[in-house]
Scaffold this active site. Structure first.
Site, mmCIF file in Angstrom:
data_model
loop_
_atom_site.group_PDB
_atom_site.id
_atom_site.type_symbol
_atom_site.label_atom_id
_atom_site.label_comp_id
_atom_site.label_asym_id
_atom_site.label_seq_id
_atom_site.Cartn_x
_atom_site.Cartn_y
_atom_site.Cartn_z
ATOM 1 N N SER A 92 0.855 -1.188 0.000
ATOM 2 C CA SER A 92 0.000 0.000 0.000
ATOM 3 C C SER A 92 0.885 1.231 0.000
ATOM 4 O O SER A 92 1.792 1.345 0.828
ATOM 5 C CB SER A 92 -0.909 0.012 1.230
ATOM 6 O OG SER A 92 -1.445 1.313 1.437
ATOM 7 N N GLY A 93 0.615 2.157 -0.923
ATOM 8 C CA GLY A 93 1.406 3.374 -0.982
ATOM 9 C C GLY A 93 1.212 4.270 0.225
ATOM 10 O O GLY A 93 2.185 4.717 0.850
ATOM 11 N N SER A 94 -0.048 4.551 0.599
ATOM 12 C CA SER A 94 -0.288 5.444 1.732
ATOM 13 C C SER A 94 0.221 4.842 3.035
ATOM 14 O O SER A 94 0.777 5.544 3.886
ATOM 15 C CB SER A 94 -1.780 5.789 1.842
ATOM 16 O OG SER A 94 -2.552 4.625 2.022
ATOM 17 N N GLY A 260 -2.054 5.292 -3.018
ATOM 18 C CA GLY A 260 -0.830 5.083 -3.773
ATOM 19 C C GLY A 260 -0.928 3.944 -4.762
ATOM 20 O O GLY A 260 -0.552 4.072 -5.931
ATOM 21 N N THR A 261 -1.442 2.794 -4.297
ATOM 22 C CA THR A 261 -1.536 1.649 -5.206
ATOM 23 C C THR A 261 -2.618 1.875 -6.265
ATOM 24 O O THR A 261 -2.496 1.375 -7.391
ATOM 25 C CB THR A 261 -1.807 0.345 -4.437
ATOM 26 O OG1 THR A 261 -2.812 0.584 -3.440
ATOM 27 C CG2 THR A 261 -0.547 -0.153 -3.773
#
Length: 348
Positions: A92-94, A260-261
């Site tokens: 996960s980006g965040s 993000g993803t």
């Protein structure tokens, strides 16, 4: 009678409005030779931790949890297991932005002024991170996770009350159904959040049964967890694009950030269509106005799929640093798959 109480140490952060609770102490060392194996163990044997921290009275389903664990890969400074309402996303980006910021600003990873490289191990693999530090504060995080790829194109499903919905399926740390929001009357504004959530819920329930649940390298990854709503793309300058975007997390959560993803998945789909190229960027904008910047890197391969490396840039802010008491005798706490993964209070 002796009370059964344990303590968890948490750092609460937010990136783009999405709250990530970083668990830095209070959990027993998990079995497993890698962060992926530790995550699988927690999912199968200790899911009570996720449910505890995402449910009243301890938390909220819209939050995420990141458990800090020992890394296994050379060069990784820490490992982290991601937990959300939908389960255990592999990347996960965040959450990576939040976890890196929390580890740096808490001193768990020594912070350096200027640009600092950090390597974390997610269940999907290494996250290569550049932190921008100014005056002892993390101003931004740029993270590169696993490559994204388009798994299926031109799919459709009949959704009750909404009709036929066309979508593409993209892997970016989890599977995303990519939906053109304008085809269904959405502009992706703050006023549409409830309607987007209802549409996302109905769509995921209808689409899940017929979609793949396997990743060519990571194995079984579970049913479809995300729907990403895509708005129109605007050109802001040469090689710089922006677009309204929203991510639905099943069940019942519309992310406050553009994710993000979700942004990485969008880049992979756009690159497949020739709409964006190496070195160019897309700034995604959530219904609440928060922004992430995704930048196209180089091509890659995942199994038989052509894939794309990209980076996501965002910022996290610390909200709280707290110690939470978990009363295992509280009727609102289910200890059956929780007690054994928590350190006794005297050892926490």
């Amino acid at each position: 009678m002796q009370h059964r109480e344990c303590t968890l140490e948490l750092i609460d952060t937010q990136s783009g409005g999405d709250v990530s609770r970083i668990v830095i102490a209070g959990v027993e060392p998990l079995p497993g030779a890698s962060v992926l194996e530790k995550a699988r163990y927690l999912q199968n044997e200790g899911d009570g931790l996720r449910r505890l921290l995402l449910s009243e009275p301890y938390g909220d389903p819209a939050m995420s949890i990141d458990l800090i664990v020992e890394p296994s890969r050379p060069g990784a400074q820490a490992g982290y297991i991601i937990m959300e309402a939908m389960g255990y996303p592999l990347y996960s980006g965040s959450n990576t932005i939040c976890t890196a910021t929390a580890l740096l600003q808490s001193g768990a990873i020594p912070m350096e002024e200027g640009l600092q490289n950090v390597v974390l191990e997610s269940p999907a693999g290494l996250a290569l991170i550049t932190a921008r530090v100014t005056a002892g504060r993390v101003e931004s995080i740029t993270t590169q996770g696993e490559p994204a790829y388009v798994a299926d194109e031109g799919l459709s499903v009949e959704v009750p009350h909404y009709g036929r919905v066309e979508f593409d399926l993209v892997w970016s740390g989890a599977y995303y159904a990519m939906i053109d929001a304008s085809r269904h009357g959405f502009s992706i504004t703050a006023e549409e959040q409830i309607a987007l959530t209802a549409f996302g819920d109905a769509f995921v329930r209808a689409a899940r049964p017929d979609l793949r649940q396997e990743h060519p390298e990571l194995g079984k990854v579970g049913p479809l967890p995300f729907a990403h709503f895509m708005g129109p793309v605007r050109t802001m300058a040469a090689g710089k694009l922006e677009s309204p975007s929203a991510t639905y997390v099943h069940p019942g959560v519309l992310c406050r950030s553009p994710t993000g993803t979700g942004t990485s998945a969008r880049l992979a789909l756009m690159a497949r269509r020739g709409e964006i190229h190496e070195g160019e960027s897309l700034e995604t904008i959530s219904p609440r106005g928060s922004r992430f910047v995704g930048t196209v890197l180089n091509e890659a391969r995942v199994g038989d799929y052509a894939a794309l490396h990209s980076t996501i840039t965002g910022r996290a802010r610390l909200i709280a640093h707290s110690r939470v008491t978990v009363d295992l005798d509280d009727p609102l706490v289910d200890p059956t798959d929780l007690a054994h993964v928590l350190l006794p209070r005297s050892a926490a």
